[in-house]
Design a protein around this motif. Structure first.
Motif, short mmCIF file in Angstrom:
data_model
loop_
_atom_site.label_atom_id
_atom_site.label_comp_id
_atom_site.label_asym_id
_atom_site.label_seq_id
_atom_site.Cartn_x
_atom_site.Cartn_y
_atom_site.Cartn_z
N LEU A 1 12.43 16.25 -2.61
CA LEU A 1 13.81 16.58 -2.26
C LEU A 1 14.39 15.77 -1.10
CD1 LEU A 1 13.49 20.46 -2.56
CD2 LEU A 1 14.74 18.96 -4.11
N PHE A 2 13.53 15.20 -0.24
CA PHE A 2 14.02 14.54 0.96
C PHE A 2 13.62 13.07 1.00
CE2 PHE A 2 13.42 19.04 2.14
CZ PHE A 2 14.72 19.35 2.52
N PRO A 3 14.38 12.26 1.76
CA PRO A 3 14.01 10.84 1.92
C PRO A 3 12.61 10.71 2.50
CG PRO A 3 16.22 11.26 2.77
CD PRO A 3 15.63 12.60 2.47
N ALA A 4 11.88 9.71 2.04
CA ALA A 4 10.46 9.57 2.42
C ALA A 4 10.27 9.52 3.93
CB ALA A 4 9.88 8.32 1.76
N GLY A 5 11.12 8.79 4.64
CA GLY A 5 10.94 8.65 6.07
C GLY A 5 11.20 9.91 6.87
N ALA A 6 11.88 10.89 6.25
CA ALA A 6 12.23 12.12 6.96
C ALA A 6 11.27 13.27 6.68
CB ALA A 6 13.66 12.55 6.57
N VAL A 7 10.43 13.14 5.66
CA VAL A 7 9.61 14.27 5.21
C VAL A 7 8.65 14.74 6.30
CG1 VAL A 7 7.85 15.01 3.56
CG2 VAL A 7 9.82 13.71 2.77
N TYR B 1 0.84 -1.20 0.00
CA TYR B 1 0.00 0.00 0.00
C TYR B 1 0.88 1.26 0.00
CZ TYR B 1 -3.62 -3.33 1.28
OH TYR B 1 -4.48 -4.41 1.29
N ALA B 2 1.96 1.22 0.74
CA ALA B 2 2.89 2.35 0.77
C ALA B 2 3.56 2.52 -0.59
CB ALA B 2 3.95 2.14 1.85
N VAL C 1 5.90 7.89 10.34
CA VAL C 1 5.42 7.09 11.47
C VAL C 1 6.05 5.70 11.45
CG1 VAL C 1 3.38 5.94 12.42
CG2 VAL C 1 3.26 8.35 11.75
N VAL C 2 6.12 5.10 10.26
CA VAL C 2 6.77 3.79 10.14
C VAL C 2 8.23 3.88 10.55
CG1 VAL C 2 7.46 2.00 8.50
CG2 VAL C 2 5.17 3.00 8.36
N ALA C 3 8.87 5.03 10.25
CA ALA C 3 10.27 5.23 10.62
C ALA C 3 10.45 5.69 12.06
CB ALA C 3 10.91 6.25 9.67
N GLY C 4 9.32 5.94 12.78
CA GLY C 4 9.39 6.30 14.19
C GLY C 4 9.66 7.76 14.49
N TYR D 1 -0.30 12.88 3.84
CA TYR D 1 -0.56 11.54 4.36
C TYR D 1 0.60 10.60 4.05
CZ TYR D 1 -2.52 6.92 5.03
OH TYR D 1 -2.71 5.62 5.45
N ALA D 2 1.09 10.66 2.81
CA ALA D 2 2.21 9.79 2.42
C ALA D 2 3.46 10.11 3.23
CB ALA D 2 2.49 9.95 0.92
N ALA D 3 3.73 11.41 3.41
CA ALA D 3 4.93 11.83 4.14
C ALA D 3 4.89 11.37 5.60
CB ALA D 3 5.08 13.34 4.08
N PHE D 4 3.74 11.59 6.25
CA PHE D 4 3.66 11.22 7.66
C PHE D 4 3.51 9.71 7.84
CE2 PHE D 4 3.23 15.71 8.35
CZ PHE D 4 3.82 15.89 9.61
N SER D 5 2.93 9.02 6.87
CA SER D 5 2.90 7.56 6.95
C SER D 5 4.31 7.00 6.98
CB SER D 5 2.14 6.98 5.74
OG SER D 5 0.76 7.16 5.87
N GLU D 6 5.14 7.47 6.05
CA GLU D 6 6.54 7.03 6.02
C GLU D 6 7.23 7.40 7.32
OE1 GLU D 6 8.32 5.38 3.90
OE2 GLU D 6 7.18 5.35 2.03
#
Length: 320
Positions: free
Chosen positions: A282-288, A29-30, A215-218, A208-213
């Motif tokens: 511009l930034f890695p998905a988990g950091a956005v 889904y991601a 949250v998964v990254a903590g 939503y996509a940015a914060f999903s990534e």
């Protein structure tokens, strides 16, 4: 208090962050969401290019002193202050929040709200239209360039991958929109309301996509209430200082009242609409998620403060 009410769209953004925090996209889904988000970002910048009147902006060159000052505040003063805030790491700001603050400082001005507040304050609306347009035209190139130099590669180099993504996801759709503008302006005008929902819906999707990534990254485990309070204080100080600088510079350089208003509102604001999709490129998905947090807070703060300031200018005009 009615002048300081929360923007409904900000409430929608907050709700999106809450949903992403509770129900983040994972796995396939991601992956699918990432592809949809890429298309949404391209569509956003295509629409930006199609709506932005290049001729109107170029016609405003006659007031070049005003535009130069606004652009200097947007792309010189703000980034300089952002770099200065690097001294606040790690005692006041975490490295991730400073990155978000620096990204905020590299963004162009808003268009709609800068013009709206200038109009409310009885300022030079034509100059505000031109300055905001110039800012967004230059921001398509300058913002990603400054981000790659000051943030992505602190050594001053420019990442080839970042340049490629900028060209394909931001600049190419924007240029396509500009080239097709003469043929699709009528369609855009007739369906302005519907396309407005497309704009805002696309940005909510990006959030939503940015914060999903994230949250998964903590990300929430790396941010405390104290960190958030300090970030709000830094945002408030940044906005207050730039508002003061634009006002003082406009008066010292001999601009009239109407021009001063345009300078203050165009030179002190930052675009959430451009910033959110740019951050995803511009930034890695988990950091956005953490990186866009300073921008989201600053956006609401600037709306509230500038609404009050615009009314204050208007009241002064009515009593003059």
């Amino acid at each position: 208090m009615s002048r300081l009410r929360l923007d409904p769209y900000i409430l929608a953004l907050v709700a999106t962050v809450v949903v992403a925090s509770l129900l983040p996209a994972r796995g396939i889904y991601a992956t699918g969401l990432g592809h949809v988000t890429t298309v949404a970002i391209g569509l956003l910048f295509f629409l930006y290019g199609a709506r932005l009147s290049t001729r109107e902006a170029l016609d405003g060159l006659r007031h070049w002193c005003l535009h130069t000052l606004v652009l200097a505040c947007t792309f010189v003063l703000f980034p300089a202050l952002g770099l200065l805030c690097r001294l606040l790491v790690p005692t006041v700001l975490t490295p991730e929040l400073w990155t978000g603050l620096m990204f905020l400082c590299c963004l162009p001005s808003t268009v709609q709200s800068s013009i709206a507040f200038t109009s409310i304050a009885r300022g030079n609306v034509a100059a505000a239209i031109c300055s905001a347009s110039f800012s967004n035209l230059l921001g398509i190139v300058l913002t990603p360039l400054m981000v790659t130099v000051f943030i992505v590669n602190g050594s001053g180099g420019v990442s080839f991958d970042a340049v490629r993504d900028i060209l394909l996801q931001l600049l190419a759709p924007f240029v396509a929109g500009q080239l097709l503008r003469r043929w699709i302006t009528g369609f855009l005008t007739r369906h302005k309301k519907v396309l407005g929902y497309v704009d805002r819906g696309s940005i909510l999707l990006v959030v939503y996509a940015a914060f999903s990534e994230g949250v998964v990254a903590g990300i929430w485990g790396r941010l405390s209430i104290v960190d958030l309070a300090l970030l709000l204080a830094v945002n408030a100080a940044l906005l207050a200082f730039v508002l003061l600088c634009t006002t003082v510079l406009a008066r010292r350089l001999g601009f009239g009242r109407a021009d001063e208003i345009a300078i203050v509102f165009c030179g002190s604001k930052k675009s959430l609409a451009s910033g959110l999709p740019m951050a995803s490129v511009l930034f890695p998905a988990g950091a956005v998620g953490l990186i866009v947090l300073p921008l989201m807070l600053f956006h609401q703060m600037q709306l509230m403060v500038c609404a009050w300031l615009a009314r204050r200018y208007a009241d002064q005009y009515s009593h003059a």
